[in-house]
Design an enzyme around this catalytic site. Structure first.
Site, PDB file in Angstrom:
ATOM      1  N   ASN A  65       2.774   1.834  -3.704  1.00 56.73           N
ATOM      2  CA  ASN A  65       1.435   1.628  -4.601  1.00 56.73           C
ATOM      3  C   ASN A  65       0.803   3.661  -4.136  1.00 56.73           C
ATOM      4  O   ASN A  65       1.064   4.158  -5.268  1.00 56.73           O
ATOM      5  CB  ASN A  65       0.480   1.384  -4.289  1.00 56.73           C
ATOM      6  N   ASN A  87     -12.230   2.243   2.717  1.00 58.71           N
ATOM      7  CA  ASN A  87     -13.908   2.357   2.810  1.00 58.71           C
ATOM      8  C   ASN A  87     -14.587   1.783   2.832  1.00 58.71           C
ATOM      9  O   ASN A  87     -14.713   1.301   4.313  1.00 58.71           O
ATOM     10  CB  ASN A  87     -12.511   0.908   1.526  1.00 58.71           C
ATOM     11  N   LYS A 139       0.827  -0.661   0.367  1.00 55.09           N
ATOM     12  CA  LYS A 139       0.328   0.042   0.163  1.00 55.09           C
ATOM     13  C   LYS A 139       0.776   1.063   0.116  1.00 55.09           C
ATOM     14  O   LYS A 139       0.708   2.395  -0.830  1.00 55.09           O
ATOM     15  CB  LYS A 139      -1.130   0.016   1.137  1.00 55.09           C
ATOM     16  N   ASP A 158      -5.383   2.947  -3.317  1.00 53.71           N
ATOM     17  CA  ASP A 158      -4.225   3.368  -3.036  1.00 53.71           C
ATOM     18  C   ASP A 158      -3.848   4.632  -3.728  1.00 53.71           C
ATOM     19  O   ASP A 158      -3.229   5.782  -3.156  1.00 53.71           O
ATOM     20  CB  ASP A 158      -3.203   2.533  -3.068  1.00 53.71           C
TER      21      ASP A 158
HETATM   22  O1  RIB Z   1      -3.192  -2.453  -1.834  1.00 53.14           O
HETATM   23  C1  RIB Z   1      -3.459  -2.946  -2.733  1.00 53.14           C
HETATM   24  C2  RIB Z   1      -2.037  -3.661  -2.091  1.00 53.14           C
HETATM   25  O2  RIB Z   1      -2.627  -4.096  -0.924  1.00 53.14           O
HETATM   26  C3  RIB Z   1      -1.246  -4.770  -2.844  1.00 53.14           C
HETATM   27  O3  RIB Z   1      -0.421  -4.418  -3.415  1.00 53.14           O
HETATM   28  C4  RIB Z   1      -0.793  -5.422  -1.789  1.00 53.14           C
HETATM   29  O4  RIB Z   1       1.040  -5.563  -1.593  1.00 53.14           O
HETATM   30  C5  RIB Z   1      -1.713  -5.283  -0.073  1.00 53.14           C
HETATM   31  O5  RIB Z   1       0.213  -4.132   0.300  1.00 53.14           O
END
Ligand code: RIB
Length: 284
Positions: free
Chosen positions: A49, A180, A46, A231
């Protein structure tokens, strides 16, 4: 906060994972085995990302995370540097780099199990958070890290994902809490000043002390993979909040960015640029 002409400085506190992704026709029920496609290794987590998405949207971003001493870590750091994320505040742990086991079905829905590994060792003791306009954090790190970050950030935005109890003082310090619908069930919306609840294809709502102040529908999109869409929403929200945009405009921008992120496989597979988001918004 920063004026709209300057790239906001964003510190992202959160996980950095290798995502092992298998596509299958439908998700397995408990106790069931389903067959899937070949496994794909993708960059995820997260925190990573959110950092990659914010950099792609034009922010000046540092990821504050922990990885192992393994090959996965080198690969993840290369990927992050490739999208312009600063990695100087990423520390090393003796534990393996975090790994997420992800299945994605034909409708783009997913199931995720995260082995936190090094993420659980993140410690902010040596990290100066003062330079950041906004610190954005998520929950795949220790709760104490979130408390520490909230107490030392100029502006702190918390994405309560995955859902877990949060110290009430930390919630009080948040400029915005993002959840969420499922995660929001464990929150008392009336006691949070600004809470944004994302609802997938239905868009998102901004509540102030539990009272709805803005609601935005999502653009109609045929998703390929929804992993990481939340994310990207959080990153886009934090970037535009830091730029001082009005609440409804921040929400619309984030909803659109999150939707565009679903158009390819992988949490970082379809990160939109600022121009792409604003082009979609102009069409709406
Ligand atoms: O929100 C998605 C993410 O959740 C993924 O990339 C995974 O690694 C988890 O952390």
């Amino acid at each position: 906060m920063t004026g709209s002409a300057t790239a906001p400085r964003l510190g992202v506190v959160g996980s950095c994972n290798v995502d092992l992704v298998v596509r299958c026709r439908r998700l397995a029920r408990p106790g069931e085995t389903v067959l899937g496609d070949d496994v794909v290794r993708l960059s995820g987590g997260k925190g990573a990302n959110q950092a990659a998405a914010a950099a792609r949207l034009g922010a000046n971003v540092s990821l504050i995370a922990a990885v192992g001493h393994d090959e996965s870590a080198e690969w993840l750091l290369d990927t992050l540097r490739g999208v312009g994320v600063h990695d100087e505040l990423i520390s090393r742990s003796s534990r393996p780099t975090g790994t997420a086991f992800i299945t994605v079905d034909d409708r783009g829905e997913n199931e995720i199990v995260v082995s936190r590994g090094a993420n659980a060792d993140l410690d902010l003791a040596d990290v100066d958070l003062e330079p950041f306009d906004v610190v954005l954090a998520s929950m795949e790190v220790a709760a104490s890290v979130l408390d520490d970050a909230a107490s030392r950030s100029r502006h702190f935005i918390l994405n309560v994902a995955p859902a877990a109890p949060v110290n009430p003082e930390t919630l009080d310090r948040c400029a915005v809490v993002i959840a969420n619908e499922g995660e929001a069930e464990s929150l008392s919306l009336t006691s949070i000043e600004h809470c944004v609840v994302t609802m997938g294809a239905k868009g998102a709502v901004h509540f102030k002390h539990g009272r709805e102040v803005a609601r935005v529908a999502a653009p109609v999109i045929d998703p390929v993979d929804t992993v990481g869409a939340g994310d990207v929403f959080c990153a886009a929200y934090a970037v535009m909040w830091a730029r001082g945009w009005p609440a409804r405009d921040v929400l619309a921008y984030a909803v659109t960015a999150g939707a565009l992120a679903t158009l390819a496989l992988g949490a970082q597979g379809a990160l939109p640029t600022h121009e792409e988001v604003t082009t979609w918004l102009a069409r709406a």
